[in-house]
Write a protein that holds these residues in place. Structure first.
Motif, PDB file in Angstrom:
ATOM      1  N   SER A  54       0.997  -1.232   0.239  1.00  0.00           N
ATOM      2  CA  SER A  54       0.083  -0.072  -0.221  1.00  0.00           C
ATOM      3  C   SER A  54       0.797   1.242   0.002  1.00  0.00           C
ATOM      4  O   SER A  54       0.429   2.460  -0.009  1.00  0.00           O
ATOM      5  N   ASP A  55       2.153   1.083  -0.233  1.00  0.00           N
ATOM      6  CA  ASP A  55       3.069   2.235  -0.084  1.00  0.00           C
ATOM      7  C   ASP A  55       3.687   2.497  -1.592  1.00  0.00           C
ATOM      8  O   ASP A  55       4.508   1.657  -2.097  1.00  0.00           O
ATOM      9  N   ASN A  56       3.218   3.421  -2.121  1.00  0.00           N
ATOM     10  CA  ASN A  56       3.535   3.549  -3.593  1.00  0.00           C
ATOM     11  C   ASN A  56       4.748   3.884  -3.758  1.00  0.00           C
ATOM     12  O   ASN A  56       5.457   3.642  -4.972  1.00  0.00           O
ATOM     13  N   GLN A  57       5.695   4.594  -2.909  1.00  0.00           N
ATOM     14  CA  GLN A  57       6.757   5.038  -2.996  1.00  0.00           C
ATOM     15  C   GLN A  57       7.675   3.840  -3.004  1.00  0.00           C
ATOM     16  O   GLN A  57       8.651   3.740  -3.924  1.00  0.00           O
ATOM     17  N   ALA A  58       7.361   2.960  -2.052  1.00  0.00           N
ATOM     18  CA  ALA A  58       8.194   1.397  -1.908  1.00  0.00           C
ATOM     19  C   ALA A  58       8.165   0.814  -3.282  1.00  0.00           C
ATOM     20  O   ALA A  58       8.887   0.282  -3.882  1.00  0.00           O
ATOM     21  N   LEU A  59       6.755   0.896  -4.013  1.00  0.00           N
ATOM     22  CA  LEU A  59       6.737   0.001  -5.272  1.00  0.00           C
ATOM     23  C   LEU A  59       7.636   0.797  -6.336  1.00  0.00           C
ATOM     24  O   LEU A  59       8.109   0.165  -7.006  1.00  0.00           O
ATOM     25  N   ALA A  60       7.499   2.104  -6.275  1.00  0.00           N
ATOM     26  CA  ALA A  60       8.271   2.940  -7.285  1.00  0.00           C
ATOM     27  C   ALA A  60       9.861   2.731  -7.016  1.00  0.00           C
ATOM     28  O   ALA A  60      10.606   2.455  -8.001  1.00  0.00           O
ATOM     29  N   ASP A  61      10.409   2.487  -5.934  1.00  0.00           N
ATOM     30  CA  ASP A  61      11.775   2.492  -5.429  1.00  0.00           C
ATOM     31  C   ASP A  61      12.215   0.857  -6.073  1.00  0.00           C
ATOM     32  O   ASP A  61      13.424   0.978  -6.498  1.00  0.00           O
ATOM     33  N   ARG A  62      11.303  -0.123  -6.084  1.00  0.00           N
ATOM     34  CA  ARG A  62      11.690  -1.425  -6.482  1.00  0.00           C
ATOM     35  C   ARG A  62      11.231  -1.760  -7.941  1.00  0.00           C
ATOM     36  O   ARG A  62      11.527  -2.931  -8.453  1.00  0.00           O
ATOM     37  N   SER A  63      11.113  -0.589  -8.656  1.00  0.00           N
ATOM     38  CA  SER A  63      10.697  -1.004 -10.001  1.00  0.00           C
ATOM     39  C   SER A  63      11.434  -0.146 -11.065  1.00  0.00           C
ATOM     40  O   SER A  63      11.916   0.940 -10.685  1.00  0.00           O
ATOM     41  N   ASP A  64      11.612  -0.750 -12.093  1.00  0.00           N
ATOM     42  CA  ASP A  64      12.267   0.075 -13.317  1.00  0.00           C
ATOM     43  C   ASP A  64      11.540   0.553 -14.115  1.00  0.00           C
ATOM     44  O   ASP A  64      11.481   1.680 -14.780  1.00  0.00           O
ATOM     45  N   VAL A  65      10.155   0.206 -14.181  1.00  0.00           N
ATOM     46  CA  VAL A  65       8.937   0.852 -14.981  1.00  0.00           C
ATOM     47  C   VAL A  65       7.635   1.042 -14.114  1.00  0.00           C
ATOM     48  O   VAL A  65       7.566  -0.127 -13.414  1.00  0.00           O
ATOM     49  N   ILE A  66       7.136   2.172 -13.943  1.00  0.00           N
ATOM     50  CA  ILE A  66       6.073   2.522 -13.055  1.00  0.00           C
ATOM     51  C   ILE A  66       4.953   2.655 -13.886  1.00  0.00           C
ATOM     52  O   ILE A  66       4.806   3.758 -14.564  1.00  0.00           O
ATOM     53  N   LEU A  67       3.726   1.928 -13.939  1.00  0.00           N
ATOM     54  CA  LEU A  67       2.513   2.450 -14.288  1.00  0.00           C
ATOM     55  C   LEU A  67       1.616   3.116 -13.436  1.00  0.00           C
ATOM     56  O   LEU A  67       1.515   2.532 -12.196  1.00  0.00           O
ATOM     57  N   LEU A  68       1.076   4.062 -13.876  1.00  0.00           N
ATOM     58  CA  LEU A  68      -0.169   4.689 -13.134  1.00  0.00           C
ATOM     59  C   LEU A  68      -1.174   4.418 -13.438  1.00  0.00           C
ATOM     60  O   LEU A  68      -1.709   4.909 -14.631  1.00  0.00           O
ATOM     61  N   SER A  69      -2.128   3.638 -12.667  1.00  0.00           N
ATOM     62  CA  SER A  69      -3.524   3.374 -13.110  1.00  0.00           C
ATOM     63  C   SER A  69      -4.336   3.849 -11.944  1.00  0.00           C
ATOM     64  O   SER A  69      -4.881   2.861 -11.041  1.00  0.00           O
ATOM     65  N   VAL A  70      -4.588   5.204 -11.788  1.00  0.00           N
ATOM     66  CA  VAL A  70      -5.369   5.554 -10.651  1.00  0.00           C
ATOM     67  C   VAL A  70      -6.299   6.743 -11.167  1.00  0.00           C
ATOM     68  O   VAL A  70      -6.043   7.104 -12.511  1.00  0.00           O
TER      69      VAL A  70
END
Length: 264
Positions: A54-70
């Motif tokens: 539920s931590d979007n920054q944590a997701l971004a930090d561990r990803s090379d590509v970030i999709l925004l689907s909100v």
């Protein structure tokens, strides 16, 4: 594309994010352990081998590509630093400049898939900011080819227009089908028979257009040239303002898309 690529979907717990996630997994674009998804309140019961947070920054930090689907309204309070990584937004209305500024990256793509992503039949137009690399473009094509088919367009206004046209997914065919079914029932057909008849007309038309890849104008003209019952219906519908009504509706959708992108 290497399966070592790490992809994260902010909003992966939602319907569209989940549909895109399913297509990515089915296409084998990432290893499950390199796939991250975020949710708002409760973790969905799917993609059990992937990283949920539920931590979007944590997701971004561990990803090379970030999709925004909100939703665009929810994005206005989304504070995520992409740190120069590739951001792909599937939100209506929000422009490249606003995305780049908010998420601190020049590698930004706006894309607009539709409901067909759930069955790998979405048409997805997209546009890239100037800092996008050819490698980034290959990633975008792979993701949205997995969802159906895709085209890179030249102008943001093209995305805003297509938000109303292809972004509608099944809505406009369903609108036509609902009107046809209502008329059939009014003429005394049982609702269940009317529903099956109309749904098969719509689904059969889609499959024929996909297989033959014909221009819709050519299909219509074929029936007009035959001068039978369908031609009589087409002539009457057009005389009643069918074409103008569609154009008015698409114009309203375009204006709505533009207005959604006005960041306050």
């Amino acid at each position: 594309m290497s399966v070592s690529l790490r992809i994260g979907i902010i909003g992966g717990g939602g319907w569209l994010g989940g549909a895109i996630a399913g297509s990515i997994v089915d296409a084998g674009l990432v290893e499950p352990g390199n796939f991250s998804l975020s949710y708002r309140s409760q973790q969905p019961d799917r993609f059990s081998n992937s990283f949920w947070t539920s931590d979007n920054q944590a997701l971004a930090d561990r990803s090379d590509v970030i999709l925004l689907s909100v939703r665009p309204d929810d994005w206005r309070t989304l504070d995520v630093d992409a740190g120069g990584k590739l951001i792909i937004s599937v939100m209506a209305g929000i422009g490249l400049g606003a995305l780049s500024q908010r998420h601190k990256t020049g590698r930004v793509v706006r894309a607009l898939p539709n409901a067909g992503a759930e069955v790998a039949k979405s048409y997805t137009p997209w546009i890239a900011a100037g800092d996008i690399t050819e490698g980034d473009r290959a990633v975008v094509r792979a993701i949205f080819d997995a969802c159906g088919s895709q085209d890179e367009v030249a102008r943001e206004s093209d995305i805003d227009y297509l938000t109303g046209l292809s972004g509608s997914g099944p809505a406009f065919p369903a609108l036509l089908a609902a009107a046809m079914m209502s008329d059939a029932v009014a003429h005394g057909l049982p609702a269940e028979i009317a529903r099956r008849a109309v749904n098969m007309v719509i689904s059969g038309a889609g499959r024929l257009l996909e297989r033959r890849d014909e221009s819709p104008d050519d299909v219509v003209q074929t029936f007009l040239d035959y001068r039978g019952t369908t031609a009589a219906a087409i002539d009457s519908m057009r005389a009643a303002g069918f074409d103008a009504s569609v154009a008015t509706g698409l114009s309203a959708a375009f204006q709505k898309s533009v207005s959604m992108g006005k960041v306050s």
